[in-house]
Design an enzyme around this catalytic site. Structure first.
Site, PDB file in Angstrom:
ATOM      1  N   SER A  78     -82.659   3.342  37.853  1.00  0.00           N
ATOM      2  CA  SER A  78     -83.688   4.132  37.481  1.00  0.00           C
ATOM      3  C   SER A  78     -83.956   4.510  35.948  1.00  0.00           C
ATOM      4  CB  SER A  78     -83.793   5.561  38.319  1.00  0.00           C
ATOM      5  OG  SER A  78     -83.334   5.421  39.702  1.00  0.00           O
ATOM      6  N   ARG A  84     -77.628  14.484  37.068  1.00  0.00           N
ATOM      7  CA  ARG A  84     -77.301  13.498  36.167  1.00  0.00           C
ATOM      8  C   ARG A  84     -76.954  13.793  35.073  1.00  0.00           C
ATOM      9  NH1 ARG A  84     -78.359  11.845  40.469  1.00  0.00           N
ATOM     10  NH2 ARG A  84     -79.564  10.241  41.292  1.00  0.00           N
ATOM     11  N   GLU A 120     -83.311   8.041  31.817  1.00  0.00           N
ATOM     12  CA  GLU A 120     -82.062   8.564  32.264  1.00  0.00           C
ATOM     13  C   GLU A 120     -80.895   7.736  31.797  1.00  0.00           C
ATOM     14  OE1 GLU A 120     -81.690   8.550  36.691  1.00  0.00           O
ATOM     15  OE2 GLU A 120     -79.982   7.257  36.508  1.00  0.00           O
TER      16      GLU A 120
HETATM   17  C1  LIG Z   1     -79.460  -1.419  39.999  1.00  0.00           C
HETATM   18  C2  LIG Z   1     -78.871  -0.231  39.713  1.00  0.00           C
HETATM   19  C3  LIG Z   1     -78.965   0.861  40.534  1.00  0.00           C
HETATM   20  C4  LIG Z   1     -78.428   2.234  39.980  1.00  0.00           C
HETATM   21  N1  LIG Z   1     -78.436   3.404  40.842  1.00  0.00           N
HETATM   22  C5  LIG Z   1     -77.816   4.445  40.711  1.00  0.00           C
HETATM   23  C6  LIG Z   1     -78.013   5.588  41.646  1.00  0.00           C
HETATM   24  O1  LIG Z   1     -78.540   5.454  42.686  1.00  0.00           O
HETATM   25  N2  LIG Z   1     -77.484   6.774  41.109  1.00  0.00           N
HETATM   26  C7  LIG Z   1     -77.061   6.850  39.968  1.00  0.00           C
HETATM   27  O2  LIG Z   1     -76.658   8.137  39.595  1.00  0.00           O
HETATM   28  N3  LIG Z   1     -76.719   5.964  39.032  1.00  0.00           N
HETATM   29  C8  LIG Z   1     -77.345   4.783  39.254  1.00  0.00           C
HETATM   30  N4  LIG Z   1     -77.468   3.546  38.346  1.00  0.00           N
HETATM   31  C9  LIG Z   1     -76.807   3.933  37.044  1.00  0.00           C
HETATM   32  C10 LIG Z   1     -75.269   3.487  37.045  1.00  0.00           C
HETATM   33  O3  LIG Z   1     -75.054   2.545  37.868  1.00  0.00           O
HETATM   34  C11 LIG Z   1     -74.504   4.580  36.816  1.00  0.00           C
HETATM   35  O4  LIG Z   1     -74.838   5.674  35.639  1.00  0.00           O
HETATM   36  C12 LIG Z   1     -72.892   4.248  36.771  1.00  0.00           C
HETATM   37  O5  LIG Z   1     -72.178   5.294  36.583  1.00  0.00           O
HETATM   38  C13 LIG Z   1     -72.738   3.537  35.358  1.00  0.00           C
HETATM   39  O6  LIG Z   1     -71.419   3.105  35.356  1.00  0.00           O
HETATM   40  P1  LIG Z   1     -70.882   2.137  34.470  1.00  0.00           P
HETATM   41  O7  LIG Z   1     -69.513   1.719  34.456  1.00  0.00           O
HETATM   42  O8  LIG Z   1     -71.870   0.847  34.188  1.00  0.00           O
HETATM   43  O9  LIG Z   1     -71.136   2.702  32.876  1.00  0.00           O
HETATM   44  P2  LIG Z   1     -71.931   2.249  31.300  1.00  0.00           P
HETATM   45  O10 LIG Z   1     -73.089   1.928  31.461  1.00  0.00           O
HETATM   46  O11 LIG Z   1     -70.759   1.437  30.957  1.00  0.00           O
HETATM   47  O12 LIG Z   1     -71.451   3.840  30.649  1.00  0.00           O
HETATM   48  C14 LIG Z   1     -72.488   4.692  30.813  1.00  0.00           C
HETATM   49  C15 LIG Z   1     -72.064   5.892  30.003  1.00  0.00           C
HETATM   50  O13 LIG Z   1     -70.715   6.570  30.306  1.00  0.00           O
HETATM   51  C16 LIG Z   1     -69.692   6.334  29.116  1.00  0.00           C
HETATM   52  N5  LIG Z   1     -68.707   5.984  29.574  1.00  0.00           N
HETATM   53  C17 LIG Z   1     -68.299   4.826  30.368  1.00  0.00           C
HETATM   54  N6  LIG Z   1     -66.994   4.981  30.891  1.00  0.00           N
HETATM   55  C18 LIG Z   1     -66.409   5.643  30.462  1.00  0.00           C
HETATM   56  C19 LIG Z   1     -65.210   6.549  30.537  1.00  0.00           C
HETATM   57  N7  LIG Z   1     -63.999   5.846  31.253  1.00  0.00           N
HETATM   58  N8  LIG Z   1     -64.981   7.585  30.025  1.00  0.00           N
HETATM   59  C20 LIG Z   1     -66.246   8.380  29.037  1.00  0.00           C
HETATM   60  N9  LIG Z   1     -67.220   8.085  29.236  1.00  0.00           N
HETATM   61  C21 LIG Z   1     -67.542   6.822  29.800  1.00  0.00           C
HETATM   62  C22 LIG Z   1     -70.274   5.384  28.231  1.00  0.00           C
HETATM   63  O14 LIG Z   1     -69.948   5.515  26.907  1.00  0.00           O
HETATM   64  C23 LIG Z   1     -72.036   5.663  28.341  1.00  0.00           C
HETATM   65  O15 LIG Z   1     -72.240   6.589  27.722  1.00  0.00           O
HETATM   66  C24 LIG Z   1     -77.744   2.449  38.779  1.00  0.00           C
HETATM   67  C25 LIG Z   1     -77.824   1.340  37.898  1.00  0.00           C
HETATM   68  C26 LIG Z   1     -78.249   0.125  38.228  1.00  0.00           C
HETATM   69  C27 LIG Z   1     -78.447  -1.037  37.428  1.00  0.00           C
END
Ligand SMILES: Cc1cc2nc3c(=O)[nH]c(=O)nc-3n(C[C@H](O)[C@H](O)[C@H](O)COP(=O)(O)OP(=O)(O)OC[C@H]3O[C@@H](n4cnc5c(N)ncnc54)[C@H](O)[C@@H]3O)c2cc1C
Length: 340
Positions: free
Chosen positions: A239, A166, A335
């Protein structure tokens, strides 16, 4: 295409925890040129920027006095393909799960265990998303970024991204590099990972003894849907805590006191504990404080039943952290990214 910069935009629709904070400025970018222009606009006015993908890994604890840049770059391109591998470049604004499904439909494997993780392609390397024993780094060849310090694009190999559990270079130097696209190297002959979280047992119960990657993906989706609340139905950010890692000695002492504790020995001899088990055993499951709550079926997930603020969610998290520390001597680390 010129930039459309909006003011005082509610971020409620843009974060899966449905926290209602405002962005002072907000812009969607679809190209590298637009990204450069947005960054220059902010720099000229000495305004900080925040990079937003799908908003599924965020706790927004206050209004953001920044320019929020919503990354909307699109496109999937097969770069090369032979009998063994396909190399595919995917733009940051594509949806992660939709890409996993697309890759499986092409006959490319590797990402099946990562089905149904919310969010964008661009954010996947930030915390090196993982599930069921597979992480995004396992099939990632390189990442194209825009380095805001050097003001130029740069291609980083998997090694250069410094991936860990992570964690990555992008998380450690948050905001410096904008991820523009990823090149994946996807095997055409599948090596399935079925032993984590008893995926094999689930498939066997369905009478599937020789599963295809698509069958594994369906199983992952079904198991996840049964365990985790859908943010569209009940706002959450997945999580809330990382699984803590403790020394073998500490784990042994806990095992003597709690014989059913869920733990996994790591390659280095340390022991990873299931944070959800610790929180559940401590009696937090289902506990509600106003609209902030611990999910009734999954103690690792904090939910917003309606109008909880980011602060209220964090206050609940702090109480859980203090209790777990006192009971088990274990530090729980949050996380999702806290924006406070
Ligand atoms: C129901 C649920 C289940 C989940 N299950 C998992 C799981 O099984 N495993 C897991 O690892 N995660 C899980 N997650 C967490 C999440 O889905 C991941 O971390 C996902 O990659 C976040 O993507 P996002 O586009 O929504 O990022 P955001 O929430 O929009 O951003 C997250 C971070 O990344 C940065 N960021 C976003 N895009 C970019 C970019 N293009 N370049 C640089 N930085 C950037 C943002 O500034 C922020 O710091 C879960 C979340 C939910 C709600």
């Amino acid at each position: 295409m010129s930039l459309v910069i909006q003011e005082q935009v509610s971020l409620r629709p843009y974060n899966t925890l449905a926290v209602d904070v405002r962005a002072r400025f907000f812009v969607a970018v679809e190209t590298l040129e637009q990204l450069r222009a947005a960054l220059a606009w902010a720099k000229q006015r000495e305004i900080a920027v925040f990079l937003l993908g799908g908003g599924s890994n965020l706790v927004l604890a206050k209004d953001l006095d920044v320019l929020v840049i919503h990354l909307q770059l699109r496109g999937i391109n097969v770069l090369s393909e032979d009998d063994e591998f396909a190399r595919v470049e995917v733009q940051a604004g594509e949806n992660w799960h939709a890409f996993v499904q697309w890759s499986l439909a092409q006959g490319y494997s590797g990402l099946e265990n990562l089905s149904l993780i919310p969010g964008s392609i661009g954010a996947a390397p930030v915390q090196n998303i993982g599930a069921y024993g597979v992480e995004v780094k396992d099939h990632l060849e390189s990442v194209l970024v825009y380095d805001r310090y050097a003001q130029q694009t740069q291609r980083l190999s998997e090694k250069e991204c410094q991936f860990a559990y992570r964690d990555s270079l992008f998380k450690r130097e948050s905001g410096r590099r904008v991820i523009l696209s990823i090149i994946f190297k996807l095997p055409k002959q599948a090596t399935l990972h079925l032993d984590y979280g008893d995926l094999r047992g689930y498939l066997n119960k369905q009478g599937i003894t020789e599963p295809t990657p698509q069958a594994v993906s369906r199983a992952v989706c079904e198991v996840r849907a049964a365990k985790l609340p859908d943010p569209a139905q009940l706002a959450n950010t997945g999580s809330f805590f990382k699984n803590p890692v403790v020394s073998a000695e500490h784990a042994q002492k806990l095992k003597e006191q709690y014989p059913h504790i869920v733990s996994f020995v790591q390659d280095d001899g340390q022991v990873k504990l299931a944070a959800g088990w610790l929180i559940d055993q401590a009696g937090w499951k289902g506990l509600r404080q106003g609209d902030a709550a611990v999910h009734a079926q999954q103690a690792l997930v904090l939910v917003n039943h309606g109008n909880a603020s980011g602060q209220q969610i964090l206050q609940l998290a702090a109480q859980i952290q203090a209790d777990i520390k006192q009971r088990y001597g274990v530090e729980l680390e949050i996380e999702p990214n806290i924006i406070a």
